[in-house]
Design a protein around this motif. Structure first.
Motif, PDB file in Angstrom:
ATOM      1  N   LYS A   1       3.460  -1.254   4.793  1.00  0.00           N
ATOM      2  CA  LYS A   1       3.728  -0.760   6.099  1.00  0.00           C
ATOM      3  C   LYS A   1       2.536  -0.321   6.780  1.00  0.00           C
ATOM      4  O   LYS A   1       2.196  -0.690   7.970  1.00  0.00           O
ATOM      5  N   GLN A   2       2.083   0.697   6.280  1.00  0.00           N
ATOM      6  CA  GLN A   2       1.019   1.524   6.810  1.00  0.00           C
ATOM      7  C   GLN A   2      -0.347   0.608   6.928  1.00  0.00           C
ATOM      8  O   GLN A   2      -1.083   0.713   7.875  1.00  0.00           O
ATOM      9  N   ALA A   3      -0.731  -0.077   5.658  1.00  0.00           N
ATOM     10  CA  ALA A   3      -1.931  -0.602   5.958  1.00  0.00           C
ATOM     11  C   ALA A   3      -1.847  -1.790   6.681  1.00  0.00           C
ATOM     12  O   ALA A   3      -2.812  -2.143   7.514  1.00  0.00           O
ATOM     13  N   CYS A   4      -0.960  -2.511   6.766  1.00  0.00           N
ATOM     14  CA  CYS A   4      -0.576  -3.497   7.775  1.00  0.00           C
ATOM     15  C   CYS A   4      -0.791  -2.815   9.236  1.00  0.00           C
ATOM     16  O   CYS A   4      -1.610  -3.685  10.306  1.00  0.00           O
ATOM     17  N   ARG A   5      -0.327  -1.676   9.383  1.00  0.00           N
ATOM     18  CA  ARG A   5      -0.389  -1.253  10.844  1.00  0.00           C
ATOM     19  C   ARG A   5      -2.075  -1.011  11.170  1.00  0.00           C
ATOM     20  O   ARG A   5      -2.449  -1.582  12.075  1.00  0.00           O
ATOM     21  N   PHE A   6      -2.754  -0.572   9.896  1.00  0.00           N
ATOM     22  CA  PHE A   6      -4.206  -0.145  10.354  1.00  0.00           C
ATOM     23  C   PHE A   6      -4.824  -1.712  10.439  1.00  0.00           C
ATOM     24  O   PHE A   6      -5.896  -1.536  11.025  1.00  0.00           O
ATOM     25  N   ALA A   7      -4.207  -2.462   9.846  1.00  0.00           N
ATOM     26  CA  ALA A   7      -5.121  -3.793   9.959  1.00  0.00           C
ATOM     27  C   ALA A   7      -4.678  -4.569  11.079  1.00  0.00           C
ATOM     28  O   ALA A   7      -5.197  -5.855  11.217  1.00  0.00           O
ATOM     29  N   GLY A   8      -3.835  -4.131  12.017  1.00  0.00           N
ATOM     30  CA  GLY A   8      -3.457  -4.808  13.146  1.00  0.00           C
ATOM     31  C   GLY A   8      -2.489  -5.909  12.918  1.00  0.00           C
ATOM     32  O   GLY A   8      -2.131  -6.912  13.769  1.00  0.00           O
ATOM     33  N   LEU A   9      -1.585  -6.094  11.749  1.00  0.00           N
ATOM     34  CA  LEU A   9      -0.891  -6.978  11.577  1.00  0.00           C
ATOM     35  C   LEU A   9       0.304  -6.394  12.148  1.00  0.00           C
ATOM     36  O   LEU A   9       0.739  -5.443  12.266  1.00  0.00           O
ATOM     37  N   PRO A  10       1.557  -7.442  12.164  1.00  0.00           N
ATOM     38  CA  PRO A  10       2.824  -6.946  12.465  1.00  0.00           C
ATOM     39  C   PRO A  10       3.351  -6.478  11.137  1.00  0.00           C
ATOM     40  O   PRO A  10       2.826  -6.496   9.951  1.00  0.00           O
TER      41      PRO A  10
END
Lengths: 133, 101, 110
Positions: free
Chosen positions: C95-104
């Motif tokens: 959840k958190q890493a996807c958010r940092f990565a700009g992913l959904p």
């Protein structure tokens, strides 16, 4: 589902049932194909015995070379290649549907098992749950 | 055995033909919504339905028939008319349901 | 919703995931991490970059168990385990890493 819940899925135990997702619609004209794929991905967290069947226009979901930039929709065909990592490894395609559309297994983006009508019918009859799209 | 449901007109979609190709002997087929047009006598699909009746049960949902102004006398012989309660019983008495959308 | 980065307004959904994948750059990842009181180290970047490559290849943000397995395959068992990944991303590696990565948000997470 939280990350932690998803990590616990293996500890859940419980009965493993046979789930079949039957896909019969082409990918972009309606939402069925994408919805089905999302349900499969979500359901994969529950460690059930999952199979996917592609029949009729559903075989078009798997064709190579999809380029959706021009229609402003997401090309979700690469995601079928990720299914293996979700332990969804049983992909079955109806031979007659391929033939009727001038396709064969080499035209598809993922390795599949091609079944004849009798084999597909038997696959359906052995399921505990069938999800139709 | 499976309960197959078909809710699309055979004149518009291929759903009925696909259903009949995969439905095994001993399974059941329920025609509902626009699927009930396949249950009427005298259409081009009557031979297909009659062949299916040899080794499968075929049902049609009466409220959908009535809604479309189709008299029950026009139903192909051998097809059983059912109501919503019967529909529930059919779902419950089969191993799973495959909806041919 | 939106966030301000270097005078630019970047659109996000109500949970802070970027609306447009194409808006992403490394500064955005840093700002999003600061908001979570995290400073991104090379270990964080390794996971973030992995996620971006994964998305590019499969058009999907992986569920956490898939991510853990895939990281293990690529970067070794020292990194492909929940403890390592949760230490890096306490709100959940997916959840958190996807958010940092700009992913959904990963499919299957609420």
């Amino acid at each position: 589902m939280s990350d932690e819940d998803m990590m616990d899925d293996e500890a859940g135990g419980g009965v493993v049932k046979k789930f079949l997702y039957v896909n019969r619609k082409a990918p972009y004209g309606t939402i069925y194909a994408l919805e089905s794929l999302e349900v499969v991905l979500i359901g994969a967290a529950f460690d059930q015995d999952v199979s996917l069947a592609f029949i009729d226009d559903g075989v078009y979901q798997l064709t190579k070379g999809q380029q959706t930039d021009g229609i402003g929709m997401k090309n979700f065909s690469p995601t079928y290649r990720a299914l293996e990592m979700y332990d969804v490894e049983k992909l079955y395609v109806d031979q007659d549907s391929l033939t009727a559309r001038g396709l064969n297994a080499e035209d598809l983006i993922v390795p599949v098992e091609v079944l004849n009508t009798t084999q597909m019918a038997e696959l359906m009859e052995t399921q505990d749950v069938v999800f139709s799209f | 055995m499976l309960l197959h449901t078909v809710n699309k007109s055979p004149f518009e979609r291929h759903s009925l033909q696909s259903c009949l190709r995969f439905a095994q002997a001993g399974s059941s087929i329920l025609l509902l919504e626009d699927g009930i047009y396949a249950a009427i006598q005298g259409t081009q699909f009557q031979p297909l339905l009659q062949e299916a009746l040899n080794d499968k049960k075929v049902y049609a949902l009466l409220p959908d028939l009535q809604a479309r102004g189709l008299p029950s006398e026009k139903i192909i012989e051998g097809i059983t008319l059912v109501d919503y309660g019967d529909f529930v019983d059919l779902v419950a008495s089969h191993s799973a349901t495959q909806a041919w959308l | 919703m939106s966030i301000e980065i270097n005078g630019q307004t970047i659109e996000t959904d109500e949970e802070g995931y970027l609306t447009n994948l194409g808006d992403w750059n490394e500064d955005i990842a840093k700002v999003l991490a600061e908001q979570d009181e995290l400073e991104l180290t090379s270990n964080h970047w390794e996971v973030i970059n992995f996620l971006r490559e994964y998305y590019d290849e499969y058009q999907i943000a992986p569920a956490v168990r898939v991510l853990t397995k895939a990281i293990g395959k690529k970067l070794g068992p020292d990194k492909g385990n929940s403890k390592y990944l949760y230490d890096l991303f306490p709100y959940g590696p997916a959840k958190q890493a996807c958010r940092f990565a700009g992913l959904p948000k990963p499919t299957g997470c609420v």
